[in-house]
Design a protein around this motif. Sequence first.
Motif, PDB file in Angstrom:
ATOM      1  N   VAL A   1      -6.440 -10.663 -16.049  1.00 20.34           N
ATOM      2  CA  VAL A   1      -5.534 -10.898 -14.929  1.00 20.34           C
ATOM      3  C   VAL A   1      -5.836  -9.864 -13.849  1.00 20.34           C
ATOM      4  N   TRP A   2      -5.838 -10.308 -12.597  1.00 22.72           N
ATOM      5  CA  TRP A   2      -6.089  -9.385 -11.490  1.00 22.72           C
ATOM      6  C   TRP A   2      -4.845  -8.556 -11.192  1.00 22.72           C
ATOM      7  N   GLY A   3      -5.061  -7.250 -11.020  1.00 23.06           N
ATOM      8  CA  GLY A   3      -3.948  -6.364 -10.702  1.00 23.06           C
ATOM      9  C   GLY A   3      -4.432  -4.923 -10.628  1.00 23.06           C
ATOM     10  N   PRO A   4      -3.517  -3.975 -10.464  1.00 21.72           N
ATOM     11  CA  PRO A   4      -3.892  -2.561 -10.300  1.00 21.72           C
ATOM     12  C   PRO A   4      -4.617  -1.991 -11.518  1.00 21.72           C
ATOM     13  N   THR A   5      -5.619  -1.164 -11.248  1.00 20.44           N
ATOM     14  CA  THR A   5      -6.352  -0.439 -12.276  1.00 20.44           C
ATOM     15  C   THR A   5      -6.312   1.046 -11.935  1.00 20.44           C
ATOM     16  N   ARG A   6      -6.101   1.866 -12.927  1.00 20.78           N
ATOM     17  CA  ARG A   6      -6.107   3.316 -12.712  1.00 20.78           C
ATOM     18  C   ARG A   6      -7.539   3.837 -12.883  1.00 20.78           C
TER      19      ARG A   6
ATOM     20  N   ALA B   1       3.872  -4.400  -2.074  1.00 25.35           N
ATOM     21  CA  ALA B   1       4.967  -4.167  -3.015  1.00 25.35           C
ATOM     22  C   ALA B   1       4.426  -4.016  -4.434  1.00 25.35           C
ATOM     23  N   LYS B   2       3.442  -4.818  -4.785  1.00 27.11           N
ATOM     24  CA  LYS B   2       2.873  -4.776  -6.135  1.00 27.11           C
ATOM     25  C   LYS B   2       2.150  -3.464  -6.387  1.00 27.11           C
ATOM     26  N   TRP B   3       1.481  -2.932  -5.365  1.00 27.93           N
ATOM     27  CA  TRP B   3       0.711  -1.688  -5.523  1.00 27.93           C
ATOM     28  C   TRP B   3       1.550  -0.444  -5.209  1.00 27.93           C
ATOM     29  N   ALA B   4       2.787  -0.614  -4.792  1.00 30.92           N
ATOM     30  CA  ALA B   4       3.622   0.531  -4.427  1.00 30.92           C
ATOM     31  C   ALA B   4       3.834   1.476  -5.598  1.00 30.92           C
ATOM     32  N   ARG B   5       3.786   0.941  -6.809  1.00 30.49           N
ATOM     33  CA  ARG B   5       3.973   1.762  -8.008  1.00 30.49           C
ATOM     34  C   ARG B   5       2.707   2.511  -8.389  1.00 30.49           C
ATOM     35  N   HIS B   6       1.658   2.353  -7.599  1.00 29.28           N
ATOM     36  CA  HIS B   6       0.372   2.997  -7.891  1.00 29.28           C
ATOM     37  C   HIS B   6      -0.117   3.739  -6.649  1.00 29.28           C
ATOM     38  N   PRO B   7       0.578   4.797  -6.244  1.00 30.12           N
ATOM     39  CA  PRO B   7       0.216   5.521  -5.020  1.00 30.12           C
ATOM     40  C   PRO B   7      -1.168   6.142  -5.062  1.00 30.12           C
ATOM     41  N   GLU B   8      -1.727   6.315  -6.269  1.00 28.00           N
ATOM     42  CA  GLU B   8      -3.056   6.913  -6.397  1.00 28.00           C
ATOM     43  C   GLU B   8      -4.178   5.890  -6.187  1.00 28.00           C
TER      44      GLU B   8
END
Length: 209
Positions: free
Chosen positions: A64-69, A122-129
């Motif tokens: 699934v596409w989404g944020p990666t650290r 909004a989806k990436w707001a939880r990943h400021p890095e």
Amino acid sequence: MDLDAAATELSPAWQAAATSTLVSHGACCVQARAWLLASARSFDFARSDRATFSAPRWLTRRYVWGPTRWPISWCEAVKAKTIDCGVFAVFAREIFRAKGIEAYGGQVIRSYDAASLAHWRAKWARHPEAFPWIGEDQVFHEIVVVRSGRDTARIYDPTDGIWLDSGTFSGHYGHVAIRGDNPIPLDWGATRLRRGQWTALGRAPRLDA
């Protein structure tokens, strides 16, 4: 045309961004990469068209596409359920190369409507890095440059599992600019791709105007 005159429209982060790569821990990551390539061979074998440039569309069903650290290792990426366009691009490059096809990293700038951009912010707001890939009315996206002939290329978007149309320049999902790591100049439609050089594809209008 070259993007020199319009370079100031691209954020410094986009101009300086390098092609994504995955970290290797050692044996665990070697095994993870081997699993990915074995899976790709299995899916290719199951295909009926046996096309030379069959693309790894199965990636969009597996992940699934989404944020990666970042940084992220091979063993972490392969086991993840959600990956971003950078990981998708790394996976696709390695799969193409394992089949003897020349494939290189690349990036595109795309235009999107205001609603899509607001949703992603909004989806990436939880990943400021995270890498700042969302602009005012455009986004930064990683793709794969595939050499399809002596001096020609096709562009594959592994995140969506599609080959890109070289003539889509404006509107929602329009390609504004492209850059590739291909070591020799390659033609994608009417566009000449030169290594590490942003090339403008057209002027996409503001979609929230």
